[in-house]
Design an enzyme around this catalytic site. Sequence first.
Site, PDB file in Angstrom:
ATOM      1  CG  HIS A 183      40.040  29.920  33.612  1.00  0.00           C
ATOM      2  ND1 HIS A 183      38.736  30.352  34.125  1.00  0.00           N
ATOM      3  CD2 HIS A 183      41.027  30.448  34.502  1.00  0.00           C
ATOM      4  CE1 HIS A 183      39.266  31.027  35.333  1.00  0.00           C
ATOM      5  NE2 HIS A 183      40.505  31.030  35.605  1.00  0.00           N
TER       6      HIS A 183
ATOM      7  CG  HIS B 276      45.068  37.326  35.994  1.00  0.00           C
ATOM      8  ND1 HIS B 276      45.429  35.970  35.482  1.00  0.00           N
ATOM      9  CD2 HIS B 276      43.958  37.110  36.349  1.00  0.00           C
ATOM     10  CE1 HIS B 276      44.454  35.159  35.804  1.00  0.00           C
ATOM     11  NE2 HIS B 276      43.521  35.686  36.148  1.00  0.00           N
TER      12      HIS B 276
ATOM     13  CG  ASP C  43      44.435  32.413  37.496  1.00  0.00           C
ATOM     14  OD1 ASP C  43      43.552  32.118  36.619  1.00  0.00           O
ATOM     15  OD2 ASP C  43      43.669  32.841  38.751  1.00  0.00           O
TER      16      ASP C  43
ATOM     17  CG  HIS D  14      41.868  29.167  40.036  1.00  0.00           C
ATOM     18  ND1 HIS D  14      41.235  28.545  38.982  1.00  0.00           N
ATOM     19  CD2 HIS D  14      41.910  30.286  39.646  1.00  0.00           C
ATOM     20  CE1 HIS D  14      40.964  29.316  38.103  1.00  0.00           C
ATOM     21  NE2 HIS D  14      41.302  30.290  38.685  1.00  0.00           N
TER      22      HIS D  14
END
Length: 305
Positions: free
Chosen positions: A79, A265, A242, A238
């Site tokens: 973040h 990720h 990421d 969000h």
Amino acid sequence: MIKQRTLKRIVQATGVGLHTGKKVTLTLRPAPANTGVIYRRTDLNPPVDFPADAKSVRDTMLCTCLVNEHDVRISTVEHLNAALAGLGIDNIIVEVDAPEIPIMDGSAAPFVYLLVDAGIDELNVAKKFVRIKETVRVEDGDKWAEFKPYNGFSLDFTIDFNHPAIDASNQRYCMNFSADAFMRQISRARTFGFMRDIEYLQSRGLCLGGSFDCAIVVDDYRVLNEDGLRFEDEFVRHKMLDAIGDLFMCGHNIIGAFTAYKSGHALNNKLLQAVLAKQEAWEYVTYEDEAELPLAFKAPSLVLA
């Protein structure tokens, strides 16, 4: 000339580590041109540096880590890395007195405030961008992510969560990136998790900093946070946050069009590594004339005042 950016002054904040639940002090320091983004653990003697590098990234169930050749790691970098990407910070030393970056509220917004508070300084050296020249795509089952050439930075992200709290119409988000758009539309979107997963992890001594203060928590039916969501589509926003952090692990803002379906990720990092490994697919570019710079990377109005 479009110049490299660092901070004007040192800033500090404290927060809680997602893994340990313990207090973490975070210090952000200016750095000279061509330093890059360096994460530093000062709880170790001597301190250990982790330069942001796509090949050092390990994805775990809870977070993204950077791991060095001695298997020493620094956790929960994603973040803060997104905030650095959002404001186009090229050179910075990020120090923590713990094995992890504090989770703060589970979004990038506290880090954005910290960076804006520090002020952005321009260094008299050309900023390097990574420009995508050829389409590169990676897949994992039905999940995929790709980059295509584009004179700017666009993101198109789709999730597919079959959950009553996530409306079908709120599972795709598209954005033409700019620092202002990142701050307004993306930076406040929080990470999310299932109550049962958090309870299970905490029963095993993990995720001890996990709470309603640093995540959207859901059960099988609804969002459990009293204040609800910050955006109707906070979940997919969000995931885009990421991705912005993951793709900045090469230490450079990217000029290209990013599209992803159910990526996370690990797949974002796989795409970044696939791009960098294919020499003909990208090039470094600098800009002598600001008029030629893609709109995406114009200096944010409120930061360079």
